[in-house]
Motif scaffolding. Structure first.
Motif, PDB file in Angstrom:
ATOM      1  N   UNK A  98       0.834  -1.201   0.000  1.00 33.99           N
ATOM      2  CA  UNK A  98       0.000   0.000   0.000  1.00 33.99           C
ATOM      3  C   UNK A  98       0.874   1.259   0.000  1.00 33.99           C
ATOM      4  N   UNK A  99       1.934   1.253   0.794  1.00 34.87           N
ATOM      5  CA  UNK A  99       2.860   2.386   0.843  1.00 34.87           C
ATOM      6  C   UNK A  99       3.503   2.618  -0.525  1.00 34.87           C
ATOM      7  N   UNK A 100       3.987   1.538  -1.150  1.00 33.36           N
ATOM      8  CA  UNK A 100       4.615   1.651  -2.461  1.00 33.36           C
ATOM      9  C   UNK A 100       3.619   2.147  -3.504  1.00 33.36           C
ATOM     10  N   UNK A 101       2.401   1.639  -3.438  1.00 33.40           N
ATOM     11  CA  UNK A 101       1.368   2.074  -4.381  1.00 33.40           C
ATOM     12  C   UNK A 101       1.033   3.546  -4.200  1.00 33.40           C
ATOM     13  N   UNK A 102       1.072   4.000  -2.953  1.00 32.24           N
ATOM     14  CA  UNK A 102       0.829   5.410  -2.684  1.00 32.24           C
ATOM     15  C   UNK A 102       1.893   6.294  -3.324  1.00 32.24           C
ATOM     16  N   UNK A 103       3.159   5.848  -3.256  1.00 30.24           N
ATOM     17  CA  UNK A 103       4.245   6.598  -3.894  1.00 30.24           C
ATOM     18  C   UNK A 103       4.025   6.641  -5.403  1.00 30.24           C
ATOM     19  N   UNK A 104       3.602   5.500  -5.974  1.00 27.50           N
ATOM     20  CA  UNK A 104       3.402   5.480  -7.427  1.00 27.50           C
ATOM     21  C   UNK A 104       2.229   6.382  -7.836  1.00 27.50           C
ATOM     22  N   UNK A 105       1.232   6.481  -6.996  1.00 27.16           N
ATOM     23  CA  UNK A 105       0.116   7.389  -7.303  1.00 27.16           C
ATOM     24  C   UNK A 105       0.602   8.837  -7.384  1.00 27.16           C
ATOM     25  N   UNK A 106       1.610   9.182  -6.567  1.00 28.04           N
ATOM     26  CA  UNK A 106       2.198  10.516  -6.662  1.00 28.04           C
ATOM     27  C   UNK A 106       2.881  10.714  -8.009  1.00 28.04           C
ATOM     28  N   UNK A 107       3.529   9.649  -8.512  1.00 24.33           N
ATOM     29  CA  UNK A 107       4.181   9.713  -9.823  1.00 24.33           C
ATOM     30  C   UNK A 107       3.167  10.056 -10.905  1.00 24.33           C
ATOM     31  N   UNK A 108       1.977   9.500 -10.803  1.00 22.89           N
ATOM     32  CA  UNK A 108       0.952   9.696 -11.828  1.00 22.89           C
ATOM     33  C   UNK A 108       0.434  11.129 -11.872  1.00 22.89           C
ATOM     34  N   UNK A 109       0.731  11.911 -10.843  1.00 20.25           N
ATOM     35  CA  UNK A 109       0.271  13.309 -10.845  1.00 20.25           C
ATOM     36  C   UNK A 109       1.155  14.205 -11.707  1.00 20.25           C
ATOM     37  N   UNK A 110       2.308  13.689 -12.134  1.00 16.01           N
ATOM     38  CA  UNK A 110       3.232  14.500 -12.941  1.00 16.01           C
ATOM     39  C   UNK A 110       2.537  14.968 -14.211  1.00 16.01           C
ATOM     40  N   UNK A 111       2.650  16.245 -14.508  1.00 16.07           N
ATOM     41  CA  UNK A 111       1.993  16.832 -15.676  1.00 16.07           C
ATOM     42  C   UNK A 111       0.634  17.403 -15.367  1.00 16.07           C
ATOM     43  N   UNK A 112       0.085  17.033 -14.200  1.00 18.16           N
ATOM     44  CA  UNK A 112      -1.232  17.532 -13.786  1.00 18.16           C
ATOM     45  C   UNK A 112      -1.160  18.356 -12.507  1.00 18.16           C
ATOM     46  N   UNK A 113      -0.168  18.033 -11.677  1.00 18.25           N
ATOM     47  CA  UNK A 113      -0.024  18.701 -10.386  1.00 18.25           C
ATOM     48  C   UNK A 113       1.464  18.887 -10.104  1.00 18.25           C
ATOM     49  N   UNK A 114       1.843  19.944  -9.402  1.00 17.55           N
ATOM     50  CA  UNK A 114       3.269  20.192  -9.112  1.00 17.55           C
ATOM     51  C   UNK A 114       3.788  19.470  -7.872  1.00 17.55           C
ATOM     52  N   UNK A 115       3.015  18.567  -7.280  1.00 19.06           N
ATOM     53  CA  UNK A 115       3.443  17.962  -6.014  1.00 19.06           C
ATOM     54  C   UNK A 115       4.612  16.991  -6.186  1.00 19.06           C
ATOM     55  N   UNK A 116       4.712  16.336  -7.348  1.00 15.84           N
ATOM     56  CA  UNK A 116       5.807  15.393  -7.580  1.00 15.84           C
ATOM     57  C   UNK A 116       6.851  16.004  -8.512  1.00 15.84           C
ATOM     58  N   UNK A 117       6.415  16.507  -9.648  1.00 23.22           N
ATOM     59  CA  UNK A 117       7.270  17.280 -10.551  1.00 23.22           C
ATOM     60  C   UNK A 117       6.640  18.646 -10.753  1.00 23.22           C
ATOM     61  N   UNK A 118       7.419  19.691 -10.491  1.00 25.55           N
ATOM     62  CA  UNK A 118       6.904  21.037 -10.728  1.00 25.55           C
ATOM     63  C   UNK A 118       6.833  21.333 -12.224  1.00 25.55           C
ATOM     64  N   UNK A 119       7.846  20.864 -12.946  1.00 34.61           N
ATOM     65  CA  UNK A 119       7.879  21.078 -14.392  1.00 34.61           C
ATOM     66  C   UNK A 119       8.727  20.000 -15.051  1.00 34.61           C
ATOM     67  N   UNK A 120       8.460  19.729 -16.321  1.00 32.33           N
ATOM     68  CA  UNK A 120       9.232  18.746 -17.086  1.00 32.33           C
ATOM     69  C   UNK A 120       9.515  19.306 -18.473  1.00 32.33           C
TER      70      UNK A 120
END
Length: 339
Positions: A98-120
């Motif tokens: 569950x912890x690992x899946x939570x981290x991966x869900x943060x990855x999926x926010x890239x391009x939509x939210x600045x919480x994981x990547x601010x810009x690419x």
């Protein structure tokens, strides 16, 4: 040149997966297969990323690449637990997943939210596309995940070395070496150069290391290399030795018959000198005659029948197998018959 590096890693990873398919045994759980699947997925994504043409395409590929980045450390940790014969409660495993899946869900926010990547953005370096990222505030959680599983894996290896004498020391050394490779690739490799992803090489070396571990795994699981129905009977004990007559493993019944081997370390000679000499005598007799041999061994008030034969892993001979039967009750009848 960089593209050739990623293509080579991908091809070699595919070869490792093919080898794994051919050496796979029924006692390999799904956790072993998932390591090779994730590693191959990562290698393939490195190639696709190097060939990508725009930011959107590169970002999508990067999200697939993170599947391996997030879940490979967890899968590797679970495999080390299996090698070390350590069982965690199911709820602990679920929490880790569950912890690992939570981290991966943060990855999926890239391009939509600045919480994981601010810009690419992307750059073309040495003939390959490179994704340029500006990390967001929660990206640190990914590093924390990697660090947690590295530390846990080292603790598991140390615990297995100290508390599990029947665990192969060779496998533990390989496991520790693979962890050092992961640390170097992830935390140190980028200091030397950022032109290539060192984790591609690390993932390949991890696959090779696990191939070595799994190719020998059955040698330390004697109970899966003989008929489970015979083992369930409880009247037979089995001890496996390699071709150098070093102890590999033993069933619980065998340890009951011969308590001297209960704490014998895997890959070492039988520590009880008298028992070692007897075992070597039986094996040498078997090697000389090349036919299964039976021997009588008397100990205290018990009489054991010992049957020596080859230890097989599939169709390949890997050592010697000693089948032990408590024959105490039959001995008076045999004496009467002889008279």
């Amino acid at each position: 040149m960089v593209l050739a590096y990623y293509v080579s890693m991908c091809v070699l990873s595919l070869i490792c997966c093919t080898i794994y398919y051919f050496i796979k045994r029924r006692y390999f759980s799904f956790r072993y297969s998932i390591i090779f699947i994730l590693a191959l997925l990562s290698q393939f994504c490195y190639v696709l990323l190097a060939l990508s043409c725009d930011v959107r395409e590169a970002l999508v590929i990067y999200k697939f690449l993170y599947i391996g980045g997030c879940y490979l450390p967890l899968a590797g940790f679970f495999m080390i637990l299996s090698v070390c014969k350590i069982e965690l409660p199911k709820w602990v495993r679920y929490l880790m997943i569950l912890f690992t899946s939570g981290i991966y869900c943060l990855v999926l926010t890239a391009g939509y939210s600045p919480i994981f990547y601010k810009s690419v953005d992307i750059e073309f370096r040495n003939g390959a596309t490179v994704l340029i990222k500006e990390y967001g505030p929660l990206h640190i959680l990914f590093y924390i995940e990697i660090g947690i599983f590295l530390v846990l894996t080292f603790f598991a290896l140390i615990y297995g070395w100290i508390e599990k004498p029947n665990v192969s020391r060779k496998n533990l050394v390989v496991g520790a070496f693979l962890q050092m490779i992961s640390i170097f690739a992830f935390f140190v490799g980028r200091i030397f150069t950022k032109d290539i992803e060192w984790m591609a090489l690390a993932d390949l070396l991890i696959e090779i290391g696990f191939l070595f571990v799994m190719n020998n795994l059955g040698l330390y699981k004697v109970d899966v290399m003989v008929s489970s129905s015979i083992l369930a009977d409880g009247g037979f004990g089995y001890i496996s030795l390699d071709f150098k007559k070093r102890f590999l493993s033993a069933t619980d019944v065998a340890r009951k018959f011969f308590p001297e081997i209960a704490n014998n370390h895997a890959d070492r000679y039988i520590e009880d000198e008298d028992l070692r000499k007897v075992f070597e005598e039986w094996v040498n007799d078997f090697k000389k005659k090349q036919t299964p041999q039976n021997h009588i061994y008397k100990k205290d008030d018990s009489v054991y029948m010992i049957h020596v034969s080859y230890l097989y892993d599939g169709k390949k001979k890997r050592g010697y197998l000693l089948e032990i039967t408590d024959d105490t009750k039959n001995q008076p009848e045999l004496e009467v018959a002889r008279n």
